[in-house]
Scaffold this motif. Structure first.
Motif, PDB file in Angstrom:
ATOM      1  N   LYS A  94      -0.363   8.218   2.029  1.00  0.00           N
ATOM      2  CA  LYS A  94       0.824   8.991   1.857  1.00  0.00           C
ATOM      3  C   LYS A  94       0.779  10.396   1.860  1.00  0.00           C
ATOM      4  O   LYS A  94       1.741  11.310   2.447  1.00  0.00           O
ATOM      5  N   LEU A  95       0.147  10.691   0.763  1.00  0.00           N
ATOM      6  CA  LEU A  95      -0.053  12.225   0.721  1.00  0.00           C
ATOM      7  C   LEU A  95      -0.671  13.022   1.722  1.00  0.00           C
ATOM      8  O   LEU A  95      -0.250  14.065   2.094  1.00  0.00           O
ATOM      9  N   SER A 133      10.270  -1.066   7.368  1.00  0.00           N
ATOM     10  CA  SER A 133       9.459  -1.781   6.458  1.00  0.00           C
ATOM     11  C   SER A 133      10.388  -2.755   5.520  1.00  0.00           C
ATOM     12  O   SER A 133      10.049  -3.928   5.210  1.00  0.00           O
ATOM     13  N   ARG A 134      11.569  -2.099   5.072  1.00  0.00           N
ATOM     14  CA  ARG A 134      12.332  -3.101   4.449  1.00  0.00           C
ATOM     15  C   ARG A 134      13.188  -4.193   5.147  1.00  0.00           C
ATOM     16  O   ARG A 134      13.229  -5.312   4.597  1.00  0.00           O
ATOM     17  N   ALA A 167       3.953  -1.208  12.928  1.00  0.00           N
ATOM     18  CA  ALA A 167       4.452  -1.907  11.440  1.00  0.00           C
ATOM     19  C   ALA A 167       4.797  -3.418  11.842  1.00  0.00           C
ATOM     20  O   ALA A 167       4.334  -4.233  10.974  1.00  0.00           O
ATOM     21  N   VAL A 168       5.272  -3.675  12.964  1.00  0.00           N
ATOM     22  CA  VAL A 168       5.524  -5.227  13.170  1.00  0.00           C
ATOM     23  C   VAL A 168       4.224  -5.773  13.143  1.00  0.00           C
ATOM     24  O   VAL A 168       4.212  -7.201  12.619  1.00  0.00           O
ATOM     25  N   GLN A 203       6.134  -4.512   2.183  1.00  0.00           N
ATOM     26  CA  GLN A 203       6.880  -3.301   2.495  1.00  0.00           C
ATOM     27  C   GLN A 203       5.964  -2.251   2.548  1.00  0.00           C
ATOM     28  O   GLN A 203       5.997  -1.008   3.217  1.00  0.00           O
ATOM     29  N   MET A 204       5.017  -2.172   1.493  1.00  0.00           N
ATOM     30  CA  MET A 204       4.135  -1.249   1.429  1.00  0.00           C
ATOM     31  C   MET A 204       3.227  -1.327   2.551  1.00  0.00           C
ATOM     32  O   MET A 204       2.991   0.115   3.225  1.00  0.00           O
ATOM     33  N   LEU A 205       2.544  -2.197   2.871  1.00  0.00           N
ATOM     34  CA  LEU A 205       1.725  -2.148   4.263  1.00  0.00           C
ATOM     35  C   LEU A 205       2.262  -1.826   5.544  1.00  0.00           C
ATOM     36  O   LEU A 205       1.696  -1.087   6.175  1.00  0.00           O
ATOM     37  N   THR A 206       3.479  -2.229   5.807  1.00  0.00           N
ATOM     38  CA  THR A 206       4.061  -1.648   7.005  1.00  0.00           C
ATOM     39  C   THR A 206       4.574  -0.400   7.063  1.00  0.00           C
ATOM     40  O   THR A 206       4.482   0.369   8.042  1.00  0.00           O
ATOM     41  N   GLU A 207       4.856   0.125   5.928  1.00  0.00           N
ATOM     42  CA  GLU A 207       5.344   1.670   5.641  1.00  0.00           C
ATOM     43  C   GLU A 207       4.030   2.436   5.949  1.00  0.00           C
ATOM     44  O   GLU A 207       3.995   3.437   6.792  1.00  0.00           O
TER      45      GLU A 207
END
Length: 255
Positions: free
Chosen positions: A127-128, A154-155, A212-213, A239-243
């Motif tokens: 992310k960073l 992701s959500r 993501a899918v 959510q985290m992994l797909t984002e």
């Protein structure tokens, strides 16, 4: 669905996924999170837009990309209460269990183990790195396309996984699953937002969504095999992994 129930569902979704204080009058219908889950992508839209706006404003102030990345990520964690990060850490820790029962017991343990710490460190690094790269060559179209796209997709995928997989146990969030219709509505909202974002950064948005899918499908199969189905932590980890998958694809294309 009338406007009152729709507003109640969106309020429940917002209260469930963020730490934004809302008036109690919005919750008088007592709508469960599982019934309000169709609104998760809408909350993702708000979160993603807030992130993009924050990056743009901090870039305009002339802050260094490293500082911007830390501030935006820290703000996002405060906004969501680290809800999904907690799920990712618990799922990572559960990998040390030898049976489904042991894995589920580890996920319920509030203590964070080595696997969980390492998973969160790696998550933060991706992310960073992405936010630094985004801030370093800032473009509004790219920021909105990726940050909003990743947050919404992701959500939406988290809701679909929650609706499709069987409950891993009779306790916890996973046992109160949304209906397939709610999952499909969430997916439809996610797709509609994605279509609107495609003109901003076509290749990045489409490839990010596709990765993501694929990640969501792979993790859903993994969760079915390892835990017997879905739990609250599995939802958060989804959510985290797909984002992260969306960010990783975008970062690769941006490079």
């Amino acid at each position: 669905m009338n406007w009152r129930s729709a507003l109640g569902s969106l309020s429940t979704s917002l209260a469930f996924l963020t730490r934004i204080p809302l008036p109690s009058s919005l919750f008088r219908d007592h709508i469960a999170a599982s019934s309000a889950a169709w609104g998760f992508p809408v909350v993702g839209l708000l979160i993603g837009f807030a992130q993009a706006l924050a990056v743009g404003l901090l870039v305009a102030l002339g802050l260094h990309p490293v500082v911007i990345a830390v501030l935006v990520m820290g703000g996002s964690i405060m906004l969501t209460g680290a809800l999904h990060e907690d799920g990712l850490g618990d799922v990572a820790d559960s990998l040390g269990g030898s049976t489904r029962e042991r894995k589920r017991a580890i996920m319920k343990d509030s203590r964070l183990g080595t696997f969980g710490v390492l998973a969160l460190v790696l998550m933060a690094a991706i992310k960073l790195g992405f936010l630094m790269s985004l801030a370093g060559g800032f473009q509004w179209s790219l920021a909105l396309g990726v940050l909003v796209g990743a947050s919404v997709v992701s959500r939406a995928l988290m809701t679909v996984v929650w609706a499709v997989l069987p409950a891993a146990s009779t306790e916890g969030l996973g046992s109160e699953r949304p209906s397939l219709v709610i999952g499909l509505i969430a997916l439809a909202i996610g797709c509609a937002v994605l279509v609107a974002l495609v003109p901003l950064a076509p290749v990045v948005v489409l490839v990010g969504a596709l990765v993501a899918v694929i990640t969501a499908v792979a993790f859903a199969l993994f969760a079915r095999w390892q835990y017997g189905g879905v739990t609250g932590d599995v939802c958060g980890a989804t959510q985290m992994l797909t984002e992260l998958a969306f960010y990783g694809a975008a970062l690769s294309l941006m490079s």
